[in-house]
Design a protein around this motif. Sequence first.
Motif, mmCIF file in Angstrom:
data_model
loop_
_atom_site.group_PDB
_atom_site.id
_atom_site.type_symbol
_atom_site.label_atom_id
_atom_site.label_comp_id
_atom_site.label_asym_id
_atom_site.label_seq_id
_atom_site.Cartn_x
_atom_site.Cartn_y
_atom_site.Cartn_z
ATOM 1 N N ALA A 40 0.856 -1.194 0.000
ATOM 2 C CA ALA A 40 0.000 0.000 0.000
ATOM 3 C C ALA A 40 0.886 1.235 0.000
ATOM 4 C CB ALA A 40 -0.926 0.015 1.212
ATOM 5 N N PHE A 41 0.302 2.322 -0.440
ATOM 6 C CA PHE A 41 0.967 3.618 -0.434
ATOM 7 C C PHE A 41 0.331 4.448 0.673
ATOM 8 C CE2 PHE A 41 0.978 8.056 -1.825
ATOM 9 C CZ PHE A 41 2.340 8.262 -1.952
ATOM 10 N N MET A 42 1.155 5.024 1.544
ATOM 11 C CA MET A 42 0.630 5.776 2.677
ATOM 12 C C MET A 42 0.756 7.268 2.442
ATOM 13 S SD MET A 42 1.869 5.719 6.649
ATOM 14 C CE MET A 42 2.878 7.188 6.675
ATOM 15 N N SER A 43 -0.321 7.991 2.711
ATOM 16 C CA SER A 43 -0.310 9.452 2.691
ATOM 17 C C SER A 43 -0.758 9.945 4.056
ATOM 18 C CB SER A 43 -1.298 9.988 1.646
ATOM 19 O OG SER A 43 -0.957 9.551 0.363
ATOM 20 N N VAL A 44 -0.057 10.947 4.554
ATOM 21 C CA VAL A 44 -0.456 11.566 5.816
ATOM 22 C C VAL A 44 -1.410 12.703 5.481
ATOM 23 C CG1 VAL A 44 0.311 12.769 7.892
ATOM 24 C CG2 VAL A 44 1.742 10.970 6.894
ATOM 25 N N LEU A 45 -2.661 12.576 5.887
ATOM 26 C CA LEU A 45 -3.658 13.596 5.585
ATOM 27 C C LEU A 45 -3.632 14.726 6.605
ATOM 28 C CD1 LEU A 45 -6.657 11.327 4.560
ATOM 29 C CD2 LEU A 45 -4.937 12.391 3.088
ATOM 30 N N ASP A 46 -3.350 14.370 7.855
ATOM 31 C CA ASP A 46 -3.265 15.374 8.918
ATOM 32 C C ASP A 46 -2.226 14.892 9.919
ATOM 33 O OD1 ASP A 46 -3.595 16.957 11.226
ATOM 34 O OD2 ASP A 46 -5.718 17.279 10.797
ATOM 35 N N ARG A 47 -1.074 15.550 9.947
ATOM 36 C CA ARG A 47 0.010 15.085 10.809
ATOM 37 C C ARG A 47 -0.272 15.340 12.283
ATOM 38 N NH1 ARG A 47 4.853 19.446 10.304
ATOM 39 N NH2 ARG A 47 3.526 21.283 10.442
ATOM 40 N N PHE A 48 -1.103 16.329 12.578
ATOM 41 C CA PHE A 48 -1.419 16.624 13.976
ATOM 42 C C PHE A 48 -2.423 15.619 14.547
ATOM 43 C CE2 PHE A 48 -0.154 20.668 12.045
ATOM 44 C CZ PHE A 48 0.998 20.900 12.790
ATOM 45 N N GLU A 49 -3.354 15.192 13.708
ATOM 46 C CA GLU A 49 -4.344 14.185 14.115
ATOM 47 C C GLU A 49 -3.866 12.767 13.809
ATOM 48 O OE1 GLU A 49 -7.298 14.627 15.684
ATOM 49 O OE2 GLU A 49 -6.767 16.738 15.874
ATOM 50 N N ALA A 50 -2.725 12.644 13.121
ATOM 51 C CA ALA A 50 -2.169 11.349 12.705
ATOM 52 C C ALA A 50 -3.177 10.562 11.874
ATOM 53 C CB ALA A 50 -1.684 10.554 13.900
ATOM 54 N N LEU A 51 -3.790 11.259 10.937
ATOM 55 C CA LEU A 51 -4.762 10.658 10.033
ATOM 56 C C LEU A 51 -4.043 10.233 8.759
ATOM 57 C CD1 LEU A 51 -7.654 9.987 9.183
ATOM 58 C CD2 LEU A 51 -7.903 12.375 8.468
ATOM 59 N N LEU A 52 -4.146 8.947 8.437
ATOM 60 C CA LEU A 52 -3.439 8.376 7.298
ATOM 61 C C LEU A 52 -4.420 7.806 6.291
ATOM 62 C CD1 LEU A 52 -0.823 6.287 9.322
ATOM 63 C CD2 LEU A 52 -0.648 8.683 8.622
ATOM 64 N N CYS A 53 -4.034 7.886 5.024
ATOM 65 C CA CYS A 53 -4.790 7.243 3.949
ATOM 66 C C CYS A 53 -3.900 6.169 3.343
ATOM 67 C CB CYS A 53 -5.182 8.262 2.881
ATOM 68 S SG CYS A 53 -5.996 7.509 1.448
ATOM 69 N N LEU A 54 -4.391 4.951 3.294
ATOM 70 C CA LEU A 54 -3.662 3.842 2.689
ATOM 71 C C LEU A 54 -4.326 3.502 1.367
ATOM 72 C CD1 LEU A 54 -3.320 1.613 5.874
ATOM 73 C CD2 LEU A 54 -1.748 3.374 5.032
ATOM 74 N N THR A 55 -3.601 3.666 0.293
ATOM 75 C CA THR A 55 -4.105 3.365 -1.053
ATOM 76 C C THR A 55 -3.499 2.035 -1.485
ATOM 77 O OG1 THR A 55 -4.155 5.734 -1.516
ATOM 78 C CG2 THR A 55 -4.311 4.247 -3.403
ATOM 79 N N TYR A 56 -4.332 1.125 -1.951
ATOM 80 C CA TYR A 56 -3.877 -0.235 -2.224
ATOM 81 C C TYR A 56 -4.635 -0.822 -3.408
ATOM 82 C CZ TYR A 56 -8.224 -1.384 0.067
ATOM 83 O OH TYR A 56 -9.554 -1.452 0.382
ATOM 84 N N SER A 57 -4.086 -1.894 -3.945
ATOM 85 C CA SER A 57 -4.777 -2.648 -4.991
ATOM 86 C C SER A 57 -5.852 -3.508 -4.320
ATOM 87 C CB SER A 57 -3.797 -3.551 -5.729
ATOM 88 O OG SER A 57 -4.496 -4.461 -6.558
ATOM 89 N N PRO A 58 -7.065 -3.501 -4.864
ATOM 90 C CA PRO A 58 -8.123 -4.333 -4.264
ATOM 91 C C PRO A 58 -7.734 -5.809 -4.162
ATOM 92 C CG PRO A 58 -9.086 -2.802 -5.820
ATOM 93 C CD PRO A 58 -7.586 -2.682 -5.957
ATOM 94 N N ASP A 59 -6.815 -6.255 -5.010
ATOM 95 C CA ASP A 59 -6.361 -7.644 -4.945
ATOM 96 C C ASP A 59 -5.590 -7.936 -3.664
ATOM 97 O OD1 ASP A 59 -7.437 -8.019 -7.479
ATOM 98 O OD2 ASP A 59 -5.529 -7.655 -8.496
ATOM 99 N N GLN A 60 -5.101 -6.896 -2.997
ATOM 100 C CA GLN A 60 -4.294 -7.084 -1.794
ATOM 101 C C GLN A 60 -5.001 -6.610 -0.519
ATOM 102 O OE1 GLN A 60 -0.758 -5.028 -3.438
ATOM 103 N NE2 GLN A 60 0.276 -6.948 -3.009
ATOM 104 N N GLU A 61 -6.294 -6.405 -0.601
ATOM 105 C CA GLU A 61 -7.036 -5.893 0.547
ATOM 106 C C GLU A 61 -6.934 -6.813 1.758
ATOM 107 O OE1 GLU A 61 -11.263 -3.839 1.600
ATOM 108 O OE2 GLU A 61 -11.239 -5.304 -0.025
ATOM 109 N N ALA A 62 -7.089 -8.098 1.558
ATOM 110 C CA ALA A 62 -7.052 -9.036 2.687
ATOM 111 C C ALA A 62 -5.692 -9.000 3.378
ATOM 112 C CB ALA A 62 -7.369 -10.455 2.213
ATOM 113 N N GLU A 63 -4.627 -8.937 2.602
ATOM 114 C CA GLU A 63 -3.285 -8.887 3.179
ATOM 115 C C GLU A 63 -3.071 -7.590 3.957
ATOM 116 O OE1 GLU A 63 1.369 -9.333 1.787
ATOM 117 O OE2 GLU A 63 -0.215 -9.617 0.313
ATOM 118 N N LEU A 64 -3.561 -6.471 3.423
ATOM 119 C CA LEU A 64 -3.423 -5.194 4.113
ATOM 120 C C LEU A 64 -4.226 -5.184 5.415
ATOM 121 C CD1 LEU A 64 -2.383 -2.299 4.267
ATOM 122 C CD2 LEU A 64 -4.345 -1.615 2.860
#
Length: 93
Positions: A40-64
Amino acid sequence: MRKKTPRTEPPRWSGRIYVRVPRAEIVYFKFVLESYDNLAFMSVLDRFEALLCLTYSPDQEAELLDLIERLAREMDIRKIPAPVHDPRLAASD
């Protein structure tokens, strides 16, 4: 003669999971995620709230999801609903 395997279409869209982690654990979370090469690719949406977005291939959802579950034993990870953009809150020109 080799057996032909049916071709499957690649996913058209990436999946996204939004999580909140303790602020001090952002770097550790990123380090562990990167050790799972291209999971997955991680993006920090809000560093103060520690809010992260994980973008991934749907084929790897179970592993993530499995990785998130295992990391939740070490730190406080909370999945949160996808943020909704409210145009009324956007700055107007």
